[in-house]
Design a protein around this motif. Structure first.
Motif, PDB file in Angstrom:
ATOM      1  N   GLU A  49      16.609  58.343  86.212  1.00  0.00           N
ATOM      2  CA  GLU A  49      16.549  58.307  84.745  1.00  0.00           C
ATOM      3  C   GLU A  49      15.243  57.696  84.264  1.00  0.00           C
ATOM      4  O   GLU A  49      14.659  58.145  83.272  1.00  0.00           O
ATOM      5  CB  GLU A  49      17.731  57.509  84.198  1.00  0.00           C
ATOM      6  N   LEU A  50      14.767  56.692  84.973  1.00  0.00           N
ATOM      7  CA  LEU A  50      13.525  56.052  84.563  1.00  0.00           C
ATOM      8  C   LEU A  50      12.365  57.038  84.622  1.00  0.00           C
ATOM      9  O   LEU A  50      11.560  57.142  83.693  1.00  0.00           O
ATOM     10  CB  LEU A  50      13.234  54.840  85.457  1.00  0.00           C
ATOM     11  N   THR A  51      12.279  57.781  85.718  1.00  0.00           N
ATOM     12  CA  THR A  51      11.197  58.752  85.862  1.00  0.00           C
ATOM     13  C   THR A  51      11.313  59.839  84.809  1.00  0.00           C
ATOM     14  O   THR A  51      10.304  60.290  84.250  1.00  0.00           O
ATOM     15  CB  THR A  51      11.222  59.374  87.269  1.00  0.00           C
ATOM     16  N   ALA A  52      12.544  60.272  84.515  1.00  0.00           N
ATOM     17  CA  ALA A  52      12.735  61.297  83.489  1.00  0.00           C
ATOM     18  C   ALA A  52      12.255  60.804  82.128  1.00  0.00           C
ATOM     19  O   ALA A  52      11.585  61.533  81.390  1.00  0.00           O
ATOM     20  CB  ALA A  52      14.210  61.691  83.428  1.00  0.00           C
ATOM     21  N   CYS A  53      12.595  59.558  81.792  1.00  0.00           N
ATOM     22  CA  CYS A  53      12.125  58.994  80.521  1.00  0.00           C
ATOM     23  C   CYS A  53      10.602  58.927  80.493  1.00  0.00           C
ATOM     24  O   CYS A  53       9.979  59.252  79.483  1.00  0.00           O
ATOM     25  CB  CYS A  53      12.713  57.602  80.310  1.00  0.00           C
ATOM     26  N   GLU A  54      10.013  58.513  81.600  1.00  0.00           N
ATOM     27  CA  GLU A  54       8.555  58.420  81.666  1.00  0.00           C
ATOM     28  C   GLU A  54       7.915  59.795  81.477  1.00  0.00           C
ATOM     29  O   GLU A  54       6.910  59.938  80.775  1.00  0.00           O
ATOM     30  CB  GLU A  54       8.126  57.809  82.995  1.00  0.00           C
ATOM     31  N   ASP A  55       8.508  60.812  82.118  1.00  0.00           N
ATOM     32  CA  ASP A  55       7.982  62.175  81.976  1.00  0.00           C
ATOM     33  C   ASP A  55       8.006  62.619  80.517  1.00  0.00           C
ATOM     34  O   ASP A  55       7.029  63.167  79.996  1.00  0.00           O
ATOM     35  CB  ASP A  55       8.820  63.157  82.805  1.00  0.00           C
ATOM     36  N   VAL A  56       9.135  62.387  79.870  1.00  0.00           N
ATOM     37  CA  VAL A  56       9.298  62.852  78.492  1.00  0.00           C
ATOM     38  C   VAL A  56       8.380  62.092  77.553  1.00  0.00           C
ATOM     39  O   VAL A  56       7.710  62.679  76.692  1.00  0.00           O
ATOM     40  CB  VAL A  56      10.771  62.734  78.053  1.00  0.00           C
ATOM     41  N   VAL A  57       8.315  60.760  77.697  1.00  0.00           N
ATOM     42  CA  VAL A  57       7.448  59.963  76.831  1.00  0.00           C
ATOM     43  C   VAL A  57       5.993  60.333  77.063  1.00  0.00           C
ATOM     44  O   VAL A  57       5.196  60.410  76.110  1.00  0.00           O
ATOM     45  CB  VAL A  57       7.684  58.461  77.066  1.00  0.00           C
ATOM     46  N   MET A  58       5.609  60.583  78.300  1.00  0.00           N
ATOM     47  CA  MET A  58       4.241  61.018  78.587  1.00  0.00           C
ATOM     48  C   MET A  58       3.920  62.315  77.848  1.00  0.00           C
ATOM     49  O   MET A  58       2.849  62.457  77.245  1.00  0.00           O
ATOM     50  CB  MET A  58       4.062  61.232  80.095  1.00  0.00           C
ATOM     51  N   PHE A  59       4.868  63.253  77.871  1.00  0.00           N
ATOM     52  CA  PHE A  59       4.625  64.522  77.191  1.00  0.00           C
ATOM     53  C   PHE A  59       4.554  64.324  75.677  1.00  0.00           C
ATOM     54  O   PHE A  59       3.699  64.917  75.006  1.00  0.00           O
ATOM     55  CB  PHE A  59       5.713  65.537  77.529  1.00  0.00           C
ATOM     56  N   VAL A  60       5.443  63.515  75.129  1.00  0.00           N
ATOM     57  CA  VAL A  60       5.418  63.279  73.678  1.00  0.00           C
ATOM     58  C   VAL A  60       4.099  62.620  73.279  1.00  0.00           C
ATOM     59  O   VAL A  60       3.494  62.979  72.257  1.00  0.00           O
ATOM     60  CB  VAL A  60       6.624  62.420  73.246  1.00  0.00           C
ATOM     61  N   ASN A  61       3.621  61.657  74.078  1.00  0.00           N
ATOM     62  CA  ASN A  61       2.331  61.040  73.798  1.00  0.00           C
ATOM     63  C   ASN A  61       1.222  62.083  73.733  1.00  0.00           C
ATOM     64  O   ASN A  61       0.370  62.067  72.846  1.00  0.00           O
ATOM     65  CB  ASN A  61       1.991  60.006  74.864  1.00  0.00           C
ATOM     66  N   ALA A  62       1.231  62.996  74.712  1.00  0.00           N
ATOM     67  CA  ALA A  62       0.220  64.053  74.740  1.00  0.00           C
ATOM     68  C   ALA A  62       0.370  64.973  73.533  1.00  0.00           C
ATOM     69  O   ALA A  62      -0.618  65.365  72.903  1.00  0.00           O
ATOM     70  CB  ALA A  62       0.332  64.844  76.031  1.00  0.00           C
ATOM     71  N   ALA A  63       1.617  65.330  73.201  1.00  0.00           N
ATOM     72  CA  ALA A  63       1.857  66.258  72.094  1.00  0.00           C
ATOM     73  C   ALA A  63       1.473  65.651  70.746  1.00  0.00           C
ATOM     74  O   ALA A  63       1.166  66.376  69.807  1.00  0.00           O
ATOM     75  CB  ALA A  63       3.328  66.680  72.071  1.00  0.00           C
ATOM     76  N   VAL A  64       1.474  64.329  70.657  1.00  0.00           N
ATOM     77  CA  VAL A  64       1.063  63.658  69.418  1.00  0.00           C
ATOM     78  C   VAL A  64      -0.456  63.502  69.364  1.00  0.00           C
ATOM     79  O   VAL A  64      -1.086  63.792  68.345  1.00  0.00           O
ATOM     80  CB  VAL A  64       1.736  62.272  69.306  1.00  0.00           C
ATOM     81  N   ALA A  65      -1.070  63.049  70.463  1.00  0.00           N
ATOM     82  CA  ALA A  65      -2.473  62.622  70.419  1.00  0.00           C
ATOM     83  C   ALA A  65      -3.470  63.668  70.896  1.00  0.00           C
ATOM     84  O   ALA A  65      -4.622  63.659  70.457  1.00  0.00           O
ATOM     85  CB  ALA A  65      -2.645  61.347  71.254  1.00  0.00           C
ATOM     86  N   ALA A  66      -3.075  64.555  71.808  1.00  0.00           N
ATOM     87  CA  ALA A  66      -4.040  65.455  72.441  1.00  0.00           C
ATOM     88  C   ALA A  66      -4.276  66.705  71.604  1.00  0.00           C
ATOM     89  O   ALA A  66      -3.324  67.357  71.167  1.00  0.00           O
ATOM     90  CB  ALA A  66      -3.553  65.843  73.834  1.00  0.00           C
ATOM     91  N   THR A  67      -5.536  67.039  71.413  1.00  0.00           N
ATOM     92  CA  THR A  67      -5.890  68.227  70.639  1.00  0.00           C
ATOM     93  C   THR A  67      -6.722  69.218  71.443  1.00  0.00           C
ATOM     94  O   THR A  67      -7.202  70.208  70.893  1.00  0.00           O
ATOM     95  CB  THR A  67      -6.670  67.833  69.375  1.00  0.00           C
ATOM     96  N   GLY A  68      -6.934  68.944  72.738  1.00  0.00           N
ATOM     97  CA  GLY A  68      -7.735  69.845  73.553  1.00  0.00           C
ATOM     98  C   GLY A  68      -9.211  69.793  73.228  1.00  0.00           C
ATOM     99  O   GLY A  68      -9.963  70.687  73.631  1.00  0.00           O
ATOM    100  N   GLN A  69      -9.648  68.756  72.534  1.00  0.00           N
ATOM    101  CA  GLN A  69     -11.058  68.608  72.152  1.00  0.00           C
ATOM    102  C   GLN A  69     -11.687  67.436  72.891  1.00  0.00           C
ATOM    103  O   GLN A  69     -10.989  66.589  73.451  1.00  0.00           O
ATOM    104  CB  GLN A  69     -11.168  68.381  70.639  1.00  0.00           C
TER     105      GLN A  69
END
Length: 476
Positions: A14-34
């Motif tokens: 469960e810990l790894t799953a949470c880390e995976d999801v939070v990592m993706f959400v962080n990227a989806a919020v901050a990353a713009t491919g620039q």
């Protein structure tokens, strides 16, 4: 909605799953491919592509549910496209929910972004019944499809041809055979037709359309004269972008601007001009902050913010001063949220409006100053490159959390506006405090709530429940 891991995926804790999801959400919020200050654009794009594929395959339900979060437009459009291109083996009930989420998110995206999604669907030959229904319903919900036929002509033409849309007769004609009629009954279509040979008709068109036609059909038209004549047709964002070049002709653009966009505009001005317009700009920023705070205004307990104005906050050539603008906007928002707020810049003192990127990143020193005041919350807005000296911030936070405040009376949250493509995540300050991505300061209240899932102390079931609630609220 019930969240499970993808069939055939390796079983994870469960810990790894949470880390995976939070990592993706962080990227989806901050990353713009620039390009960022420390990371090239290509590295960002490769990291984003990997994260999208990984989370979609292993946590498809959660991947779809992130459309209900405050992610940026690039990643929302990417998620919609990935879901539409990979629905063959998805159960019917889940496909229906995905369709509702995609439709709801597309309704919030800028039209040009949605038309690019439709163009990608056509290029890839994705034309199933669900895709056609989403395209049809989105176009049908547009407030003025004739306006789109002029301003987004290529995008609407692509969507109409791919999804076999039934459009109003004149709209269809202007898309596929515009020269045939001698006159259109729809005013904006007639103005567009006439603008090809009549200069006066240009000024009845949207600014971007008029500018394009003026550059090709009327190259002799004076720029200042053009801006004065087109001023009534400008959107608020266009007014803001043109205010410096257009002067008085396009003034009055500060009202109703979003907070972070307004901070970007203020920082684009030379410091002497900011000083001269201090009252006007400060009033506009505080009004935008109150609008962003909404009902939360004045409800937060004491807050101290550590705000990064180091040289790296200057961003990159394509994201000029973006990290610094997020920090400046956060300052005004937190001021509106908490009656007992104090902001600590790493290097700047005095009026926050005159802040500029300079110097190193002494995060540890400023964290000591912030924690010494024992506030309810400490919020750090920084790209996380602690280098004066390196690692001091992590050590300060370790000692604070383990020895001085093990009960967690003061919560510390790190908001990072910069995605680190090499790490597939935002750069973290310490394992003892959560780090979450931030794109716009307006989302800070929601991101502080999301930060608790980045601490490792919350179960995957709780994260799933949080996302389920966000999905239900978003669809309502």
């Amino acid at each position: 909605m019930h969240f499970t891991k993808g069939e055939g995926a390796v079983e994870l804790s469960e810990l790894t799953a949470c880390e995976d999801v939070v990592m993706f959400v962080n990227a989806a919020v901050a990353a713009t491919g620039q390009r960022e200050f420390h990371t090239e654009a290509e590295q960002q794009r490769l990291s984003l592509q990997f994260l999208h594929d990984y989370v979609r395959v292993n946590y498809r339900e959660i991947y779809a549910s992130t459309l209900a979060l405050d992610i940026n437009d690039l990643n929302a459009a990417t998620i919609a496209l990935h879901l539409l291109r990979s629905a063959q083996d998805v159960p019917l009930e889940q496909r229906r929910l995905e369709g509702r989420l995609i439709a709801a998110r597309l309704a919030k995206l800028p039209p040009q972004r949605v038309y690019r999604v439709f163009a990608a669907l056509r290029a890839e030959g994705i034309n199933n019944r669900r895709t056609r229904a989403i395209v049809r319903d989105w176009v049908a919900a547009r407030p003025d499809v004739a306006f789109d036929a002029v301003k987004y002509r290529r995008g609407l033409t692509t969507a109409a041809g791919h999804a076999h849309l039934r459009l109003p007769a004149e709209v269809g004609t202007v898309l596929f055979d515009w020269r045939r009629p001698k006159r259109y009954a729809t005013p904006i279509l007639e103005s567009w037709r006439r603008a090809h040979y009549d200069k006066d008709a240009l000024f009845d068109l949207p600014y971007t359309v008029a500018e394009g036609l003026a550059s090709t059909r009327r190259p002799d038209l004076d720029r200042a004269q053009f801006l004065r004549a087109i001023a009534p047709r400008l959107t608020e964002l266009e007014r803001l972008r043109l205010q410096r070049s257009g002067g008085e002709a396009v003034g009055g653009a500060l009202e109703r601007q979003p907070l972070t966009r307004l901070a970007l505009y203020a920082l684009s001005l030379p410091r002497p001009e900011r000083a001269r317009r201090r009252e006007e700009l400060t009033d506009a920023l505080r009004a935008a902050a109150r609008r962003a705070a909404g009902r939360r205004a004045g409800t937060w307990e004491p807050v101290v913010a550590v705000l990064d104005d180091s040289y790296s906050s200057s961003g990159s050539a394509v994201k000029r001063r973006r990290p610094l603008a997020v920090a400046l906007a956060a300052h005004y928002l937190l001021e509106a949220l908490s009656p007992r707020y104090r902001g600590l810049w790493l290097n700047h003192t005095g009026d926050p409006l005159l802040v500029h990127p300079a110097g190193a990143t002494p995060l540890g020193e400023r964290l000591l100053d912030a924690l010494e005041q024992r506030p309810d919350r400490v919020i750090v807005v920084s790209d996380g490159w602690d280098n004066a000296p390196p690692g001091q911030a992590a050590e300060v936070l370790r000692v604070w959390r383990q020895r001085l405040d093990p009960a967690g009376r003061t919560s510390v949250v790190h908001l990072n506006p910069v995605f680190d493509g090499e790490a597939f995540d935002v750069r973290r300050l310490s394992p003892f405090v959560p780090s979450v991505g931030v794109r716009d300061a307006e989302d800070i209240a929601a991101l502080v709530e999301l930060a608790r899932f980045a601490t490792g102390a919350v179960s995957f079931a709780e994260l799933s429940g949080y996302l389920r609630d966000r999905v239900e609220g978003f669809l309502r």
